[in-house]
Design a protein around this motif. Structure first.
Motif, PDB file in Angstrom:
ATOM      1  N   TYR A  14     -28.651  31.460 -38.523  1.00 28.40           N
ATOM      2  CA  TYR A  14     -27.217  31.768 -38.598  1.00 28.40           C
ATOM      3  C   TYR A  14     -26.988  33.230 -38.979  1.00 28.40           C
ATOM      4  CZ  TYR A  14     -26.169  26.844 -38.039  1.00 28.40           C
ATOM      5  OH  TYR A  14     -26.054  25.572 -37.527  1.00 28.40           O
ATOM      6  N   VAL A  15     -27.908  33.796 -39.750  1.00 34.18           N
ATOM      7  CA  VAL A  15     -27.803  35.217 -40.089  1.00 34.18           C
ATOM      8  C   VAL A  15     -27.916  36.056 -38.822  1.00 34.18           C
ATOM      9  CG1 VAL A  15     -28.908  37.142 -41.297  1.00 34.18           C
ATOM     10  CG2 VAL A  15     -28.665  34.921 -42.436  1.00 34.18           C
ATOM     11  N   PHE A  16     -28.894  35.719 -37.982  1.00 37.53           N
ATOM     12  CA  PHE A  16     -29.093  36.489 -36.754  1.00 37.53           C
ATOM     13  C   PHE A  16     -28.008  36.195 -35.724  1.00 37.53           C
ATOM     14  CE2 PHE A  16     -33.363  37.026 -38.498  1.00 37.53           C
ATOM     15  CZ  PHE A  16     -33.562  38.378 -38.239  1.00 37.53           C
ATOM     16  N   ILE A  17     -27.512  34.970 -35.682  1.00 41.29           N
ATOM     17  CA  ILE A  17     -26.390  34.663 -34.791  1.00 41.29           C
ATOM     18  C   ILE A  17     -25.166  35.473 -35.213  1.00 41.29           C
ATOM     19  CG2 ILE A  17     -24.722  32.867 -34.146  1.00 41.29           C
ATOM     20  CD1 ILE A  17     -27.034  30.870 -34.164  1.00 41.29           C
ATOM     21  N   THR A  18     -24.952  35.610 -36.522  1.00 41.00           N
ATOM     22  CA  THR A  18     -23.850  36.428 -37.035  1.00 41.00           C
ATOM     23  C   THR A  18     -24.035  37.880 -36.622  1.00 41.00           C
ATOM     24  OG1 THR A  18     -23.654  34.975 -38.969  1.00 41.00           O
ATOM     25  CG2 THR A  18     -22.589  37.137 -39.101  1.00 41.00           C
ATOM     26  N   LEU A  19     -25.267  38.376 -36.756  1.00 44.99           N
ATOM     27  CA  LEU A  19     -25.570  39.753 -36.360  1.00 44.99           C
ATOM     28  C   LEU A  19     -25.308  39.946 -34.871  1.00 44.99           C
ATOM     29  CD1 LEU A  19     -26.776  42.567 -36.942  1.00 44.99           C
ATOM     30  CD2 LEU A  19     -29.041  41.573 -36.478  1.00 44.99           C
ATOM     31  N   GLY A  20     -25.791  39.004 -34.062  1.00 46.08           N
ATOM     32  CA  GLY A  20     -25.577  39.088 -32.618  1.00 46.08           C
ATOM     33  C   GLY A  20     -24.099  39.040 -32.256  1.00 46.08           C
ATOM     34  N   SER A  21     -23.353  38.177 -32.926  1.00 48.86           N
ATOM     35  CA  SER A  21     -21.915  38.068 -32.677  1.00 48.86           C
ATOM     36  C   SER A  21     -21.200  39.377 -33.011  1.00 48.86           C
ATOM     37  CB  SER A  21     -21.317  36.932 -33.509  1.00 48.86           C
ATOM     38  OG  SER A  21     -21.861  35.687 -33.130  1.00 48.86           O
ATOM     39  N   ALA A  22     -21.608  40.006 -34.112  1.00 53.87           N
ATOM     40  CA  ALA A  22     -20.985  41.267 -34.527  1.00 53.87           C
ATOM     41  C   ALA A  22     -21.303  42.382 -33.534  1.00 53.87           C
ATOM     42  CB  ALA A  22     -21.460  41.649 -35.926  1.00 53.87           C
ATOM     43  N   ILE A  23     -22.547  42.442 -33.073  1.00 53.50           N
ATOM     44  CA  ILE A  23     -22.942  43.479 -32.111  1.00 53.50           C
ATOM     45  C   ILE A  23     -22.197  43.284 -30.791  1.00 53.50           C
ATOM     46  CG2 ILE A  23     -24.861  44.363 -30.722  1.00 53.50           C
ATOM     47  CD1 ILE A  23     -26.695  43.707 -33.085  1.00 53.50           C
ATOM     48  N   MET A  24     -22.134  42.036 -30.327  1.00 56.25           N
ATOM     49  CA  MET A  24     -21.409  41.723 -29.099  1.00 56.25           C
ATOM     50  C   MET A  24     -19.927  42.086 -29.245  1.00 56.25           C
ATOM     51  SD  MET A  24     -20.962  38.013 -27.294  1.00 56.25           S
ATOM     52  CE  MET A  24     -19.829  37.769 -25.931  1.00 56.25           C
ATOM     53  N   ALA A  25     -19.336  41.712 -30.363  1.00 52.76           N
ATOM     54  CA  ALA A  25     -17.922  42.003 -30.613  1.00 52.76           C
ATOM     55  C   ALA A  25     -17.668  43.504 -30.670  1.00 52.76           C
ATOM     56  CB  ALA A  25     -17.485  41.344 -31.920  1.00 52.76           C
ATOM     57  N   PHE A  26     -18.611  44.253 -31.210  1.00 58.79           N
ATOM     58  CA  PHE A  26     -18.489  45.709 -31.285  1.00 58.79           C
ATOM     59  C   PHE A  26     -18.384  46.305 -29.890  1.00 58.79           C
ATOM     60  CE2 PHE A  26     -20.286  50.001 -31.612  1.00 58.79           C
ATOM     61  CZ  PHE A  26     -19.517  50.521 -32.646  1.00 58.79           C
ATOM     62  N   GLY A  27     -19.214  45.826 -28.974  1.00 63.23           N
ATOM     63  CA  GLY A  27     -19.161  46.315 -27.605  1.00 63.23           C
ATOM     64  C   GLY A  27     -17.842  46.008 -26.932  1.00 63.23           C
ATOM     65  N   ILE A  28     -17.338  44.793 -27.164  1.00 62.72           N
ATOM     66  CA  ILE A  28     -16.075  44.388 -26.549  1.00 62.72           C
ATOM     67  C   ILE A  28     -14.895  45.160 -27.148  1.00 62.72           C
ATOM     68  CG2 ILE A  28     -14.452  42.472 -26.236  1.00 62.72           C
ATOM     69  CD1 ILE A  28     -16.956  40.605 -26.391  1.00 62.72           C
ATOM     70  N   ALA A  29     -14.796  45.117 -28.472  1.00 62.66           N
ATOM     71  CA  ALA A  29     -13.626  45.666 -29.155  1.00 62.66           C
ATOM     72  C   ALA A  29     -13.540  47.180 -29.082  1.00 62.66           C
ATOM     73  CB  ALA A  29     -13.632  45.220 -30.618  1.00 62.66           C
ATOM     74  N   VAL A  30     -14.661  47.847 -29.211  1.00 64.93           N
ATOM     75  CA  VAL A  30     -14.655  49.309 -29.320  1.00 64.93           C
ATOM     76  C   VAL A  30     -14.714  49.993 -27.952  1.00 64.93           C
ATOM     77  CG1 VAL A  30     -15.865  51.302 -30.309  1.00 64.93           C
ATOM     78  CG2 VAL A  30     -15.710  49.162 -31.600  1.00 64.93           C
ATOM     79  N   PHE A  31     -15.441  49.395 -26.992  1.00 63.43           N
ATOM     80  CA  PHE A  31     -15.676  50.098 -25.733  1.00 63.43           C
ATOM     81  C   PHE A  31     -15.006  49.472 -24.506  1.00 63.43           C
ATOM     82  CE2 PHE A  31     -19.242  51.221 -28.493  1.00 63.43           C
ATOM     83  CZ  PHE A  31     -19.207  52.600 -28.410  1.00 63.43           C
ATOM     84  N   LEU A  32     -14.920  48.151 -24.437  1.00 61.16           N
ATOM     85  CA  LEU A  32     -14.487  47.539 -23.181  1.00 61.16           C
ATOM     86  C   LEU A  32     -12.978  47.325 -23.073  1.00 61.16           C
ATOM     87  CD1 LEU A  32     -17.339  44.925 -22.626  1.00 61.16           C
ATOM     88  CD2 LEU A  32     -17.174  47.285 -21.833  1.00 61.16           C
ATOM     89  N   VAL A  33     -12.335  46.931 -24.150  1.00 57.87           N
ATOM     90  CA  VAL A  33     -10.908  46.604 -24.074  1.00 57.87           C
ATOM     91  C   VAL A  33     -10.082  47.798 -23.630  1.00 57.87           C
ATOM     92  CG1 VAL A  33      -8.878  45.849 -25.373  1.00 57.87           C
ATOM     93  CG2 VAL A  33     -11.090  44.762 -25.791  1.00 57.87           C
ATOM     94  N   ASP A  34     -10.252  48.937 -24.268  1.00 63.34           N
ATOM     95  CA  ASP A  34      -9.450  50.115 -23.933  1.00 63.34           C
ATOM     96  C   ASP A  34      -9.860  50.740 -22.606  1.00 63.34           C
ATOM     97  OD1 ASP A  34      -8.025  49.776 -26.215  1.00 63.34           O
ATOM     98  OD2 ASP A  34      -9.040  51.335 -27.370  1.00 63.34           O
TER      99      ASP A  34
END
Length: 309
Positions: A14-34
């Motif tokens: 679950y620690v690594f799933i959390t890490l993966g979720s955060a990294i994935m979300a970073f790509g979406i939120a910071v780079f892809l949406v805008d």
């Protein structure tokens, strides 16, 4: 080693799933949406809704809302395959996606507004998309590696496979095609970007391709060895050369050639990537007519090879 440790201590998964979720979300939120480039699936659908509502409905929140019925549909049709890890993964991913942007109740990081991010978006759009794809693929790869999934199109593809025999990969491509098409229409009517819609669709295809390759790389690892199968009448000399000249092990497999109806031994060995030229040269010196099959190897456990992290 990390994966073996996580199997002994499930909480680490679950620690690594959390890490993966955060990294994935970073790509979406910071780079892809805008950038108005959608990755397909539930994420792309959520971005389309975000564009149509001028940001009134946050991407992360819509991802979670869309995933809930899909999650229960998956449990109903496919059993408990998509269990606790799936719910945890898409929930944390949804949370981080919004938290990295506007957040909840005003408590967000607004990382997409960083000067460096805006500079890349304005002056190097391709690199901006490239970074989004890297974070998206890396994050998803970590989630999948530790037995999680973000639900979405994975569930729909599995149900299509169950009822219509559609291959999962084909199902995901079909779903992503319709999502990208819908998002392109939403972007067109939103009129918030000067980039041609068709160009954005091509960027989305590139995004899907690159992120899928990164997912495979994280799960399987980068090929660092080769397995070679050698068919030759001089198999004894070849096996001796492999062991004595290259200090590599070799295994003899008894076979029968159908064309000539001859029984002989096929030599199998595993070498590093940089040793392949030496192996082929050694074999050709002994038998220029030798037949070789060389395959990629993702993991080698044994003497002479390092363990993968």
């Amino acid at each position: 080693m990390v994966q073996e440790l996580s199997e002994k201590h499930p909480i680490l998964e679950y620690v690594f799933i959390t890490l993966g979720s955060a990294i994935m979300a970073f790509g979406i939120a910071v780079f892809l949406v805008d950038a108005y480039v959608v990755p397909g699936g539930v994420t792309g659908l959520s971005q389309a809704v975000y564009y149509l509502t001028d940001g009134a409905l946050p991407v992360g929140l819509m991802m979670w809302i869309f995933n809930i019925p899909l999650f229960f549909w998956g449990i109903k049709e496919l059993g408990k395959t998509f269990g606790v890890r799936t719910f945890y993964a898409f929930t944390t991913n949804s949370f981080f996606t919004d938290f990295f942007r506007e957040g909840y109740g005003g408590y967000g990081l607004h990382l997409h507004k960083l000067e460096s991010v805006q500079y890349i978006l304005e002056h190097d759009f391709f690199f901006h998309i490239f970074l989004g794809a890297v974070f998206l693929g890396l994050g998803l790869g970590i989630i999948f590696k530790f037995k999680g999934t973000t639900a979405g199109s994975d569930i729909v593809a599995s149900i299509l496979n169950k009822y219509f025999g559609t291959k999962p990969g084909t199902g995901i491509i079909i779903i992503d095609f319709f999502v990208i098409s819908f998002a392109s229409i939403a972007i067109y009517f939103n009129e918030s970007t000067t980039t041609p819609v068709l160009a954005l669709a091509f960027y989305a295809m590139f995004l899907l391709y690159l992120s899928s390759k990164l997912i495979d790389m994280v799960i399987d690892g980068i090929d660092y060895a080769k397995a070679a199968y050698v068919i030759s009448d001089k198999y004894e000399e070849i096996s001796d050369a492999i062991m004595n000249k290259m200090s590599r092990g070799a295994t003899a497999i008894k076979t029968r050639g159908i064309y000539r109806d001859i029984e002989r031994e096929v030599i199998m060995t595993v070498v590093t990537n940089k040793e392949v030229p030496q192996l082929t040269d050694t074999i050709k010196e002994i038998d220029p007519d030798a037949f070789m099959i060389i395959n990629n190897v993702h993991e080698v456990v044994g003497q002479g090879f390092r363990r993968r992290f």
